[in-house]
Design a protein around this motif. Structure first.
Motif, PDB file in Angstrom:
ATOM      1  N   ALA A  62       0.857  -1.184   0.000  1.00  0.00           N
ATOM      2  CA  ALA A  62       0.000   0.000   0.000  1.00  0.00           C
ATOM      3  C   ALA A  62       0.894   1.234   0.000  1.00  0.00           C
ATOM      4  O   ALA A  62       1.920   1.267   0.686  1.00  0.00           O
ATOM      5  CB  ALA A  62      -0.929  -0.002   1.217  1.00  0.00           C
ATOM      6  N   VAL A  63       0.490   2.245  -0.776  1.00  0.00           N
ATOM      7  CA  VAL A  63       1.339   3.418  -0.980  1.00  0.00           C
ATOM      8  C   VAL A  63       0.506   4.682  -0.816  1.00  0.00           C
ATOM      9  O   VAL A  63      -0.683   4.705  -1.166  1.00  0.00           O
ATOM     10  CB  VAL A  63       1.974   3.403  -2.389  1.00  0.00           C
ATOM     11  CG1 VAL A  63       3.066   4.458  -2.502  1.00  0.00           C
ATOM     12  CG2 VAL A  63       2.528   2.040  -2.735  1.00  0.00           C
ATOM     13  N   ASN A  64       1.115   5.728  -0.267  1.00  0.00           N
ATOM     14  CA  ASN A  64       0.534   7.068  -0.282  1.00  0.00           C
ATOM     15  C   ASN A  64       1.655   8.070  -0.547  1.00  0.00           C
ATOM     16  O   ASN A  64       2.814   7.666  -0.700  1.00  0.00           O
ATOM     17  CB  ASN A  64      -0.240   7.347   1.014  1.00  0.00           C
ATOM     18  CG  ASN A  64       0.651   7.449   2.235  1.00  0.00           C
ATOM     19  OD1 ASN A  64       1.870   7.595   2.133  1.00  0.00           O
ATOM     20  ND2 ASN A  64       0.048   7.374   3.410  1.00  0.00           N
ATOM     21  N   PRO A  65       1.363   9.361  -0.632  1.00  0.00           N
ATOM     22  CA  PRO A  65       2.429  10.308  -0.992  1.00  0.00           C
ATOM     23  C   PRO A  65       3.587  10.397  -0.007  1.00  0.00           C
ATOM     24  O   PRO A  65       4.579  11.071  -0.305  1.00  0.00           O
ATOM     25  CB  PRO A  65       1.674  11.644  -1.084  1.00  0.00           C
ATOM     26  CG  PRO A  65       0.277  11.264  -1.428  1.00  0.00           C
ATOM     27  CD  PRO A  65       0.037   9.989  -0.703  1.00  0.00           C
ATOM     28  N   ARG A  66       3.497   9.731   1.139  1.00  0.00           N
ATOM     29  CA  ARG A  66       4.582   9.833   2.119  1.00  0.00           C
ATOM     30  C   ARG A  66       5.275   8.499   2.398  1.00  0.00           C
ATOM     31  O   ARG A  66       6.472   8.456   2.631  1.00  0.00           O
ATOM     32  CB  ARG A  66       4.041  10.399   3.437  1.00  0.00           C
ATOM     33  CG  ARG A  66       3.403  11.759   3.291  1.00  0.00           C
ATOM     34  CD  ARG A  66       3.130  12.381   4.630  1.00  0.00           C
ATOM     35  NE  ARG A  66       4.378  12.626   5.362  1.00  0.00           N
ATOM     36  CZ  ARG A  66       4.438  13.212   6.542  1.00  0.00           C
ATOM     37  NH1 ARG A  66       3.318  13.606   7.130  1.00  0.00           N
ATOM     38  NH2 ARG A  66       5.583  13.399   7.141  1.00  0.00           N
ATOM     39  N   PHE A  67       4.515   7.399   2.413  1.00  0.00           N
ATOM     40  CA  PHE A  67       5.066   6.122   2.841  1.00  0.00           C
ATOM     41  C   PHE A  67       4.701   5.013   1.854  1.00  0.00           C
ATOM     42  O   PHE A  67       3.712   5.097   1.127  1.00  0.00           O
ATOM     43  CB  PHE A  67       4.532   5.726   4.228  1.00  0.00           C
ATOM     44  CG  PHE A  67       4.857   6.688   5.324  1.00  0.00           C
ATOM     45  CD1 PHE A  67       6.128   6.725   5.894  1.00  0.00           C
ATOM     46  CD2 PHE A  67       3.895   7.567   5.793  1.00  0.00           C
ATOM     47  CE1 PHE A  67       6.429   7.605   6.907  1.00  0.00           C
ATOM     48  CE2 PHE A  67       4.185   8.452   6.815  1.00  0.00           C
ATOM     49  CZ  PHE A  67       5.456   8.479   7.364  1.00  0.00           C
ATOM     50  N   ARG A  82      -2.420  12.296  -6.274  1.00  0.00           N
ATOM     51  CA  ARG A  82      -1.776  13.463  -5.682  1.00  0.00           C
ATOM     52  C   ARG A  82      -0.329  13.208  -5.291  1.00  0.00           C
ATOM     53  O   ARG A  82       0.385  14.136  -4.916  1.00  0.00           O
ATOM     54  CB  ARG A  82      -2.566  13.948  -4.457  1.00  0.00           C
ATOM     55  CG  ARG A  82      -2.757  12.888  -3.388  1.00  0.00           C
ATOM     56  CD  ARG A  82      -3.807  13.333  -2.362  1.00  0.00           C
ATOM     57  NE  ARG A  82      -4.128  12.264  -1.433  1.00  0.00           N
ATOM     58  CZ  ARG A  82      -3.532  12.094  -0.277  1.00  0.00           C
ATOM     59  NH1 ARG A  82      -2.567  12.919   0.100  1.00  0.00           N
ATOM     60  NH2 ARG A  82      -3.884  11.098   0.519  1.00  0.00           N
ATOM     61  N   GLY A  83       0.140  11.973  -5.420  1.00  0.00           N
ATOM     62  CA  GLY A  83       1.529  11.675  -5.107  1.00  0.00           C
ATOM     63  C   GLY A  83       2.423  11.597  -6.335  1.00  0.00           C
ATOM     64  O   GLY A  83       3.597  11.230  -6.215  1.00  0.00           O
ATOM     65  N   LEU A  84       1.896  11.961  -7.526  1.00  0.00           N
ATOM     66  CA  LEU A  84       2.673  11.844  -8.758  1.00  0.00           C
ATOM     67  C   LEU A  84       3.393  13.160  -9.077  1.00  0.00           C
ATOM     68  O   LEU A  84       3.054  14.222  -8.550  1.00  0.00           O
ATOM     69  CB  LEU A  84       1.755  11.462  -9.922  1.00  0.00           C
ATOM     70  CG  LEU A  84       0.936  10.183  -9.741  1.00  0.00           C
ATOM     71  CD1 LEU A  84       0.068   9.934 -10.967  1.00  0.00           C
ATOM     72  CD2 LEU A  84       1.835   8.993  -9.475  1.00  0.00           C
ATOM     73  N   ASP A  85       4.371  13.056  -9.961  1.00  0.00           N
ATOM     74  CA  ASP A  85       5.151  14.211 -10.400  1.00  0.00           C
ATOM     75  C   ASP A  85       4.521  14.750 -11.686  1.00  0.00           C
ATOM     76  O   ASP A  85       4.699  14.193 -12.770  1.00  0.00           O
ATOM     77  CB  ASP A  85       6.608  13.805 -10.639  1.00  0.00           C
ATOM     78  CG  ASP A  85       7.508  15.000 -10.904  1.00  0.00           C
ATOM     79  OD1 ASP A  85       6.975  16.109 -11.081  1.00  0.00           O
ATOM     80  OD2 ASP A  85       8.743  14.824 -10.939  1.00  0.00           O
TER      81      ASP A  85
END
Length: 644
Positions: A210-215, A493-496
């Protein structure tokens, strides 16, 4: 009729003609032709001198007989030297052409239809005629089979070519209309991977990541219980074996999911029949985390699925092997909805719709159910969505349709698109291949692209969903060498956005995690509005109590034009004590770069007040001790006077 010659005269004539010049060689050809005609005559005329019988073999009536006659005589007697004659070039060329023509005529097979004069032999026996008819029948059969085979192969090739051209035309037409036709996938370099990770070997069809913009969180093997790693995104390279883990479960962890409204909160389901919710420190783990924020107990068998509500704060769904679905209010630790009588077999997956008003489930009984959890009723269901016995997956799309993956009766992997209002027939149904890996769908509602990652596969296929036939359009495939054991999918929201990145996967190998970046190459450096429409932000649209009361709300959207910039911290509205609100929401990047917040100031003030109280108490204790010391010294002086 010409008088017959004896054997000596016949051979002498052949000998003389062999030594003759080329212009006279046709006499030899005429003689051989006449001999063959007489040899093929009926037996009633009697045998010729020098021949005991007429042979039955057709070969003796052909060119072999002529060659044998010449060879036998040439071994006995060498031909005399040819006389010297002078010829012109024209006569020499003419004689050469005659000789070649006669030779070709004589070397042809001498069957009944090729005899001189066009007459058939009167003495052909029944054996020869039977053999001829059999050979002719076999030749006809061979010709018929060969013609049929050629016709079939030609028709098959034409059919394949037509189907291929039609499919190619269709795919070309679909791909040309899509702005995602050049989606380019690329794995990062080795130094940007997460190495030396013991990925879980549990036989459960979960993504394990599992992934989010921080971890990034990864389920790992652990002795004596269950555990998962939580790594900051920037902590790449080799992960030390002693790196701290989240290890509060007493059984293997089966599924994990990050809260969409708090990047530091994660839920986990385990074989120990519990669901635990954890709060990760702002900068990651420094010590192993063993105490969860809350333990949710209500399942009687292992919990294999956890999924947060997309729009309501602190609402969590869990599904276990007891065929029950429980929806929790994490803020109070209470189970508010229990759906334990809707499934008769193991639940493979559960998916919320866009606003969280409905859920769809895929079960081992080959049914896909659409459920209103608050009314606790099944709105629609479809039996034998995929007829194969292997696990299925079903997810909601942004427009309310349902996308499923499964297996056919012949174990071919399938994907299908369904309309919940009419589940009789699928909108689209496609067969892919015959691999055994379960297809895990990852959906991007902003671009309407579905990525299919098969467990054990080494590829990621992606499709675009549109309103035009065939509705599910194949785009491309990203392939690599190593098979994948699990997959994590980064929220939008975690993409470049500066690199036109539309998706990022975290592929689990046996011993590492490898990020894979999907981009749409563009020449311009400006923000691409068509690739990045407003997407779901981290703020919750509803509170848990509002959703349980029956309210619905779409996700609160944010713009990615300037990258992901979180807004101000929002205090939670709590009816009961919210166990996730012990710490002021410190999961925003603005906390790292902005001045201390009011909550931090208030806590500092409280700490100072406590410190003042402690100092006062210490001062009073010191005063008491000094007073006692003075009293003790006075008493000692009095005792000394008395002793003297």
């Amino acid at each position: 009729m010409q008088a017959e010659e004896g054997p000596e005269e016949e051979l002498h004539r052949i000998d003389v003609l062999r030594g003759a010049p080329l212009s006279d060689s046709f006499e030899l050809m005429d003689y051989i032709l006449q001999s063959r005609q007489e040899a093929a005559a009926p037996l009633s005329h009697g045998p010729r001198d020098g021949f005991a019988q007429v042979p039955e073999s057709r070969e003796w009536l052909g060119a072999d007989m002529d060659m044998e006659m010449l060879e036998s005589y040439s071994q006995k007697k060498s031909p005399p030297a040819p006389p010297v004659r002078s010829h012109s070039k024209e006569s020499l060329a003419l004689s050469m052409s005659k000789t070649v023509a006669l030779s070709e005529a004589l070397l042809e097979p001498c069957g009944p239809t090729a005899r001189p004069g066009g007459k058939e032999p009167a003495g052909g026996g029944p054996k020869e005629q039977g053999r001829k008819s059999e050979e002719e029948e076999e030749e006809e059969k061979v010709l018929k089979v060969a013609d049929a085979k050629k016709t079939f192969e030609k028709a098959k090739a034409e059919g394949k070519a037509a189907a291929g051209s039609a499919r190619k035309d269709t795919m070309r037409r679909v791909v040309r209309q899509s702005k995602f036709r050049h989606v380019f996938g690329q794995a990062v370099k080795n130094d940007q991977c997460y190495d030396d990770i013991r990925v879980s070997r549990v036989t459960w069809d979960s993504s394990f990541c599992a992934v989010n913009p921080r971890f990034v969180a990864i389920i790992v093997d652990a002795s004596g219980g269950g555990a998962f790693l939580v790594l900051p995104l920037h902590k790449t390279g080799r992960i030390d074996k002693s790196y701290p883990t989240v290890c509060g479960h007493t059984g293997p962890v089966l599924d994990i999911d990050w809260c969409p409204h708090n990047d530091q909160v994660i839920a986990s389901g385990s074989e120990d029949c519990t669901v635990m919710v954890w709060q990760i420190p702002e900068n990651g783990l420094t010590l192993s985390l063993t105490e969860p924020v809350v333990v949710l107990e209500g399942h009687s068998k292992r919990v294999g699925i956890v999924a947060w509500h997309p729009t309501a704060r602190n609402v969590l769904l869990s599904a276990g092997c007891d065929n029950a679905i429980i929806i929790w209010n994490v803020g109070t630790g209470e189970a508010l909805i229990n759906l334990d009588d809707m499934h008769v077999d193991v639940i493979y997956n559960v998916s919320w719709n866009r606003n969280g008003s409905l859920i769809c489930t895929a079960s081992k009984d080959k049914k896909v159910r659409i459920i209103d959890p608050r009314k606790q009723e099944i709105i629609a269901e479809k039996e034998k969505t995929h007829e194969g016995a292997r696990p299925m997956r079903a997810i909601f799309l942004a427009d309310g349709n349902i996308f499923t993956t499964g297996f056919s009766r012949m174990s071919e992997r399938q994907l299908a698109l369904w309309n919940p209002k009419n589940m009789e027939e699928p909108i689209a149904l496609h067969e892919m291949d015959t691999s055994n890996g379960v297809l895990l769908p990852f959906y991007d509602p902003d671009t309407n692209i579905i990525y299919l990652c098969g467990k054990g596969d080494s590829s990621i296929r992606y499709f675009e969903i549109t309103d035009e036939s065939p509705y599910v359009h194949y785009l491309n495939t990203f392939s690599s060498k190593e098979p994948q054991r699990g997959m994590g999918f980064m929220p939008k929201r975690g993409l470049d956005v500066n690199k036109c990145e539309i998706a990022r996967f975290f592929k689990l190998h046996e011993r590492k995690c490898e990020p894979i970046i999907m981009t749409v190459p563009r020449k311009s450096d400006l923000f691409q509005d068509d690739l990045y429409p407003d997407t779901a932000g981290p703020e919750a649209a509803l509170e848990a109590e509002e959703w349980f009361e029956g309210k619905n709300a779409d996700p609160l959207l944010i713009s990615l034009k300037h990258g992901y910039i979180p807004g101000k911290n929002r205090d939670l509205k709590v009816v009961k004590k919210n166990i996730l609100d012990n710490k002021p929401a410190a999961n925003k990047k603005s906390d790292l770069i902005s001045a201390p917040k009011k909550a931090a100031d208030a806590s500092d003030t409280q700490n100072e007040a406590k410190l003042d109280e402690i100092l006062k108490e210490l001062k009073s204790i010191k005063d008491t001790i000094s007073n006692q010391d003075e009293r003790i010294s006075k008493l000692e002086q009095q005792m000394a006077k008395i002793a003297d």
